[in-house]
Design an enzyme around this catalytic site. Structure first.
Site, PDB file in Angstrom:
ATOM      1  CE1 TYR A 108       1.529   5.803  10.976  1.00 25.15           C
ATOM      2  CE2 TYR A 108       0.094   7.413  12.000  1.00 25.15           C
ATOM      3  CZ  TYR A 108       0.371   6.117  11.669  1.00 25.15           C
ATOM      4  OH  TYR A 108      -0.500   5.116  12.027  1.00 25.15           O
ATOM      5  CB  SER A 109       2.668  12.221   6.408  1.00 23.52           C
ATOM      6  OG  SER A 109       2.084  11.223   5.624  1.00 23.52           O
ATOM      7  NE  ARG A 163      -2.577  11.788  11.505  1.00 22.98           N
ATOM      8  CZ  ARG A 163      -3.520  11.477  12.381  1.00 22.98           C
ATOM      9  NH1 ARG A 163      -3.225  11.299  13.654  1.00 22.98           N
ATOM     10  NH2 ARG A 163      -4.780  11.357  11.993  1.00 22.98           N
ATOM     11  CG  ASN A 209      -0.681   6.252   3.149  1.00 20.71           C
ATOM     12  OD1 ASN A 209       0.107   5.329   3.321  1.00 20.71           O
ATOM     13  ND2 ASN A 209      -0.942   7.135   4.095  1.00 20.71           N
ATOM     14  CG  ASP A 210      -0.596  10.733   3.582  1.00 19.46           C
ATOM     15  OD1 ASP A 210      -1.561  10.132   3.101  1.00 19.46           O
ATOM     16  OD2 ASP A 210      -0.619  11.246   4.724  1.00 19.46           O
ATOM     17  CD  GLN A 257       3.379   7.798   5.822  1.00 18.69           C
ATOM     18  OE1 GLN A 257       2.719   7.359   6.751  1.00 18.69           O
ATOM     19  NE2 GLN A 257       4.672   8.059   5.940  1.00 18.69           N
ATOM     20  CG  LEU A 303      -1.824   1.222   1.425  1.00 20.70           C
ATOM     21  CD1 LEU A 303      -3.190   0.813   1.963  1.00 20.70           C
ATOM     22  CD2 LEU A 303      -1.194   2.253   2.368  1.00 20.70           C
TER      23      LEU A 303
END
Length: 480
Positions: free
Chosen positions: A102-103, A161, A42-43, A59, A40
């Site tokens: 995380y981002s 975040r 994502n961002d 991500q 997967l």
């Protein structure tokens, strides 16, 4: 590099190799968009041009097509068109990020890249802790974590975040997406002289600040930048109720435009505007390149909204990035235009000037296929126009309602028709980028944009045009 870091990298690389044949056998793999090698995506994170090279981090969960302990994957490019996959930039290998890197974002300082990201930590009871972490690289490829530079301040939940960092007048600033203790979304500003020690300047925008009333329970991925002398804040609020044709996705991505008083940390801004009207668009991030262009890339996906229904999951991957878009302010509105480098993708060209569309569907030789750029100039701006894309999506302009509709067949059941809309006074032109399983539509030179994932059958490659009026158009298309 710690032993756990080495182990996580090795495990991720092994998963890429293990699933390579399955992933590459998917007919829905995109031809010219950034995708994960497995798992997967994502961002977009850390988007920056460094020593002439564009770096795009993302991500990444390499082990499943669902969200988990995120890595930072890494692509590089010299032209924003051809992307090379690099070694993993960050792994969730330390106490302050053990449940996910995380981002975050990137900044160049003293000839180095500084990454800032959120370390996600959960205990055995699933209670969350959050830390803002810095990592440094001299070559743009190998990153050394420097540890926590910012802890959770008073007044906020651990949903705190996605730091975006920039420099202004010799000082560094960092904005973070947050949820305050009353469970409303905020954008919180910090200032530093050295990138290590940060002063909390407070929330400069959010629910119940300025003109906002209730406006979501969490703001993600804020990005504040100056464009044509004004400060634009792009962010992704969660918890906005749908309102007519607006806010139709589970979560939103949009912007406000205003003026930031850096000295007093006050931000006066206008109304919130959705940045993309399509089905799959979230968590965009921008950078300024060496040409001075403000370029945006978004996540071609939507969190928690039917993610498990994408047919690519059968081939062990899901989601992609949008095409890079140059941002411009036009009459107080943010326009998005495909970067000019995308012309490098063009191959065979075909043109049909002055075509009068009829009520029955018309097709044109060589305007078809899975990978195509199509430009339509509308010469009769007050006539209705319909475009059918591969029997799977429709673009419909209704001049009476001053409405443009994009619909598609849902990939959840293969039957339901889903719709998204925008208001436009006149339809001047459309630019469409088709990829194997995606559609990006730029309306009126980027006044509005739709990002859409589509999954037609392999035999569905045709494109047709029609009009219930006397629409006259110029059509130009390029194989990509």
């Amino acid at each position: 590099m710690s032993q756990l870091d080495q182990q996580l990298r090795k495990k991720a690389y092994e998963e890429v190799e293990k699933q390579k044949k399955v992933v590459n056998a998917d007919r829905y793999r995109l031809a010219y968009h950034v995708m994960p090698p497995v798992g997967l995506l994502n961002d977009p994170n850390g988007f920056i041009q460094f020593n002439g090279i564009y770096h795009l981090f993302y991500q990444w969960n390499p082990f499943a097509t669902e969200h988990g302990a995120k890595f930072w994957g890494h692509y590089t490019s010299t032209n924003l068109v051809d992307w090379q996959h690099e070694d993993i930039a960050l792994t969730p290998s330390d106490w302050f990020d053990k449940n996910g890197c995380y981002s975050g974002s990137a900044i160049e300082h003293e000839g180095k890249i500084y990454l800032f990201y959120t370390g996600n930590v959960k205990d055995e009871h699933n209670n969350r802790e959050t830390y803002q972490v810095m990592a440094v690289s001299e070559n743009g490829l190998d990153f050394e974590k420097k540890g926590v530079v910012l802890n959770l301040p008073e007044g906020y939940t651990p949903h705190f975040r996605d730091p975006k960092v920039w420099e202004h007048d010799g000082q560094f600033y960092l904005i973070i997406g947050a949820q305050s203790k009353d469970e409303t979304g905020k954008a919180v500003l910090f200032r530093s002289n050295d990138l290590h020690h940060w002063e909390n300047l407070g929330a400069i925008a959010g629910a119940h600040i300025g003109q906002f009333g209730d406006f979501g329970y969490m703001w993600e991925c804020p990005d504040l930048f100056t464009l044509d002398g004004q400060e634009v804040l792009v962010f992704s609020p969660q918890g906005i109720e749908s309102d007519g044709i607006h806010y139709q996705n589970l979560y939103q991505a949009g912007y406000v435009i205003g003026e930031l008083d850096y000295e007093h940390a006050k931000y006066n801004h206008g109304a919130f505007v959705e940045i993309d009207r399509g089905f799959e668009f979230y968590a965009p991030q921008t950078t300024v390149d060496e040409q001075g262009r403000r370029i945006l890339i978004g996540w071609f996906g939507m969190p928690e909204e039917r993610e498990d229904a994408h047919p690519t999951i059968e081939h062990k991957w899901v989601h992609a990035m949008t095409l890079p878009r140059e941002l411009k302010l036009v009459d107080g509105k943010l326009y998005q235009q495909p970067i000019v480098e995308l012309k490098e993708l063009r191959k065979e060209e075909v043109s049909y000037p002055g075509v009068e569309l009829k009520s029955n569907k018309q097709s044109f030789d060589k305007i078809e296929g899975e990978t195509l750029e199509l430009f339509m100039e509308n010469l009769e701006k007050n006539e209705p126009i319909s475009i059918n894309i591969r029997n799977h999506a429709n673009i419909v302009y209704s001049p009476k309602e001053q409405l443009l509709k994009v619909d598609r067949i849902s990939f959840v059941d293969g039957q339901t028709v889903e719709e998204r809309f925008c208001h436009i006074e006149t339809l001047d032109n459309l630019r469409i980028y088709l990829d194997t399983s995606s559609l990006e539509l730029f309306v009126n030179d980027g006044e509005e944009v739709f990002s859409v994932r589509i999954y037609p059958k392999i035999t569905e490659t045709g494109i047709s045009f029609s009009s219930e009026g006397k629409a006259k158009v110029n059509l130009t298309a390029w194989k990509l």
